[in-house]
Design a protein around this motif. Structure first.
Motif, PDB file in Angstrom:
ATOM      1  N   ARG A  14      25.407  -7.910   1.128  1.00 33.01           N
ATOM      2  CA  ARG A  14      24.554  -8.156   2.055  1.00 33.01           C
ATOM      3  C   ARG A  14      23.344  -7.318   1.880  1.00 33.01           C
ATOM      4  O   ARG A  14      22.207  -7.729   1.840  1.00 33.01           O
ATOM      5  CB  ARG A  14      24.929  -7.836   3.191  1.00 33.01           C
ATOM      6  CG  ARG A  14      24.159  -8.482   4.428  1.00 33.01           C
ATOM      7  CD  ARG A  14      24.792  -8.365   5.703  1.00 33.01           C
ATOM      8  NE  ARG A  14      24.308  -7.017   6.286  1.00 33.01           N
ATOM      9  CZ  ARG A  14      24.800  -6.484   7.266  1.00 33.01           C
ATOM     10  NH1 ARG A  14      25.989  -6.933   7.768  1.00 33.01           N
ATOM     11  NH2 ARG A  14      24.305  -5.439   7.924  1.00 33.01           N
ATOM     12  N   ARG A  17      21.332  -8.466  -1.421  1.00 30.25           N
ATOM     13  CA  ARG A  17      20.862  -9.769  -1.145  1.00 30.25           C
ATOM     14  C   ARG A  17      19.495  -9.409  -0.487  1.00 30.25           C
ATOM     15  O   ARG A  17      18.394  -9.874  -0.614  1.00 30.25           O
ATOM     16  CB  ARG A  17      21.791 -10.721  -0.105  1.00 30.25           C
ATOM     17  CG  ARG A  17      22.404 -11.469  -1.057  1.00 30.25           C
ATOM     18  CD  ARG A  17      22.955 -12.518  -0.175  1.00 30.25           C
ATOM     19  NE  ARG A  17      23.582 -12.215   1.167  1.00 30.25           N
ATOM     20  CZ  ARG A  17      24.728 -12.020   1.348  1.00 30.25           C
ATOM     21  NH1 ARG A  17      25.633 -12.001   0.223  1.00 30.25           N
ATOM     22  NH2 ARG A  17      25.191 -11.617   2.438  1.00 30.25           N
ATOM     23  N   ALA A  18      19.612  -8.368   0.520  1.00 29.92           N
ATOM     24  CA  ALA A  18      18.379  -7.865   1.393  1.00 29.92           C
ATOM     25  C   ALA A  18      17.354  -7.289   0.657  1.00 29.92           C
ATOM     26  O   ALA A  18      16.051  -7.449   0.620  1.00 29.92           O
ATOM     27  CB  ALA A  18      18.722  -6.958   2.583  1.00 29.92           C
ATOM     28  N   ASN A  20      16.849  -7.927  -2.814  1.00 30.43           N
ATOM     29  CA  ASN A  20      16.210  -8.737  -3.409  1.00 30.43           C
ATOM     30  C   ASN A  20      15.312  -9.734  -2.653  1.00 30.43           C
ATOM     31  O   ASN A  20      14.128  -9.994  -2.924  1.00 30.43           O
ATOM     32  CB  ASN A  20      17.227 -10.057  -3.989  1.00 30.43           C
ATOM     33  CG  ASN A  20      17.845  -9.294  -5.153  1.00 30.43           C
ATOM     34  OD1 ASN A  20      17.292  -8.766  -6.032  1.00 30.43           O
ATOM     35  ND2 ASN A  20      19.190  -9.696  -5.030  1.00 30.43           N
ATOM     36  N   GLU A  21      15.650 -10.258  -1.367  1.00 26.01           N
ATOM     37  CA  GLU A  21      14.682 -10.541  -0.272  1.00 26.01           C
ATOM     38  C   GLU A  21      13.334 -10.104  -0.156  1.00 26.01           C
ATOM     39  O   GLU A  21      12.259 -10.430  -0.302  1.00 26.01           O
ATOM     40  CB  GLU A  21      15.097 -11.306   0.698  1.00 26.01           C
ATOM     41  CG  GLU A  21      16.477 -12.234   0.819  1.00 26.01           C
ATOM     42  CD  GLU A  21      17.130 -12.369   2.016  1.00 26.01           C
ATOM     43  OE1 GLU A  21      16.987 -11.736   3.282  1.00 26.01           O
ATOM     44  OE2 GLU A  21      18.119 -13.069   2.122  1.00 26.01           O
ATOM     45  N   THR A  22      13.552  -8.653   0.132  1.00 29.03           N
ATOM     46  CA  THR A  22      12.282  -7.973   0.353  1.00 29.03           C
ATOM     47  C   THR A  22      11.467  -7.830  -0.664  1.00 29.03           C
ATOM     48  O   THR A  22      10.315  -7.780  -0.746  1.00 29.03           O
ATOM     49  CB  THR A  22      12.917  -6.384   0.626  1.00 29.03           C
ATOM     50  OG1 THR A  22      13.930  -6.333   1.769  1.00 29.03           O
ATOM     51  CG2 THR A  22      11.789  -5.487   0.852  1.00 29.03           C
ATOM     52  N   ARG A  24      11.245 -10.279  -3.350  1.00 21.24           N
ATOM     53  CA  ARG A  24      10.665 -11.328  -3.267  1.00 21.24           C
ATOM     54  C   ARG A  24       9.551 -11.572  -2.302  1.00 21.24           C
ATOM     55  O   ARG A  24       8.665 -12.314  -2.541  1.00 21.24           O
ATOM     56  CB  ARG A  24      11.880 -12.445  -2.946  1.00 21.24           C
ATOM     57  CG  ARG A  24      11.369 -13.981  -3.492  1.00 21.24           C
ATOM     58  CD  ARG A  24      12.595 -14.849  -3.403  1.00 21.24           C
ATOM     59  NE  ARG A  24      13.886 -14.307  -3.760  1.00 21.24           N
ATOM     60  CZ  ARG A  24      14.972 -14.397  -2.931  1.00 21.24           C
ATOM     61  NH1 ARG A  24      14.645 -14.656  -1.882  1.00 21.24           N
ATOM     62  NH2 ARG A  24      16.068 -13.934  -3.464  1.00 21.24           N
ATOM     63  N   GLU A  25       9.727 -11.055  -1.208  1.00 19.26           N
ATOM     64  CA  GLU A  25       8.409 -11.286  -0.097  1.00 19.26           C
ATOM     65  C   GLU A  25       7.371 -10.230  -0.556  1.00 19.26           C
ATOM     66  O   GLU A  25       6.111 -10.676   0.072  1.00 19.26           O
ATOM     67  CB  GLU A  25       9.281 -10.914   1.079  1.00 19.26           C
ATOM     68  CG  GLU A  25      10.145 -11.763   1.853  1.00 19.26           C
ATOM     69  CD  GLU A  25      10.935 -11.318   3.163  1.00 19.26           C
ATOM     70  OE1 GLU A  25      10.784 -10.130   3.660  1.00 19.26           O
ATOM     71  OE2 GLU A  25      11.577 -12.136   3.626  1.00 19.26           O
ATOM     72  N   SER A  26       7.655  -9.124  -1.011  1.00 17.03           N
ATOM     73  CA  SER A  26       6.252  -8.459  -1.481  1.00 17.03           C
ATOM     74  C   SER A  26       6.617  -7.971  -2.769  1.00 17.03           C
ATOM     75  O   SER A  26       7.324  -7.194  -3.308  1.00 17.03           O
ATOM     76  CB  SER A  26       6.658  -7.031  -0.618  1.00 17.03           C
ATOM     77  OG  SER A  26       6.934  -7.136   0.885  1.00 17.03           O
ATOM     78  N   ALA A  34      11.763  -0.470  -1.727  1.00 17.78           N
ATOM     79  CA  ALA A  34      12.542  -1.843  -1.287  1.00 17.78           C
ATOM     80  C   ALA A  34      13.884  -1.166  -0.914  1.00 17.78           C
ATOM     81  O   ALA A  34      14.674  -1.443   0.113  1.00 17.78           O
ATOM     82  CB  ALA A  34      12.543  -2.799  -2.149  1.00 17.78           C
ATOM     83  N   VAL A  38      15.524  -1.086   3.033  1.00 15.43           N
ATOM     84  CA  VAL A  38      16.745  -1.733   3.511  1.00 15.43           C
ATOM     85  C   VAL A  38      17.862  -0.643   3.537  1.00 15.43           C
ATOM     86  O   VAL A  38      18.636  -0.853   4.687  1.00 15.43           O
ATOM     87  CB  VAL A  38      17.228  -2.502   2.332  1.00 15.43           C
ATOM     88  CG1 VAL A  38      18.609  -3.215   2.603  1.00 15.43           C
ATOM     89  CG2 VAL A  38      16.089  -3.898   1.994  1.00 15.43           C
TER      90      VAL A  38
END
Length: 107
Positions: A14, A17-18, A20-22, A24-26, A34, A38
């Motif tokens: 988890r 993944r968080a 990677n999402e962070t 991707r968003e920035s 990042a 997280v």
């Protein structure tokens, strides 16, 4: 016997993944920042999260390793050939230097 893990595999997945999402968003956000963001949210040190993020994915439940065992087999066979070649080179070098030691010195 290995030490018990402080964090579960689910939390580790988890957190990765968080991160990677962070990222991707920035897009301009460095990995270190990042991971720290997280990590603060999940209560995990940023350095630990960076090690997880940079290291290999956990084996249990990992879709990348379970998806193509043939590719993994090919990779291991290639590595095996390389190691056999390196061993052959080391054996011949060892024999060469051993023969040099057995020869009488011309000095």
């Amino acid at each position: 016997m290995p030490a018990p893990r402080k964090y579960s595999d689910e939390l580790r997945e988890r957190a990765i993944r968080a991160v990677n999402e962070t990222i991707r968003e920035s897009p301009g956000l460095p990995v270190k920042r990042a991971c720290n963001q997280v990590g603060e949210q999940l209560g995990i040190p940023g350095a630990t999260l960076r090690n997880w993020f940079r290291g290999p994915a956990p084996a249990a439940g990992s879709s990348a390793t379970a998806a193509d065992p043939h590719e993994r087999l090919v990779q291991l066979e290639k590595e095996n050939r390389e190691l056999r070649r390196a061993n052959a080179i080391l054996r011949s070098a060892s024999a060469f230097f051993a023969a040099e030691l057995d020869r009488p010195s011309s000095r």
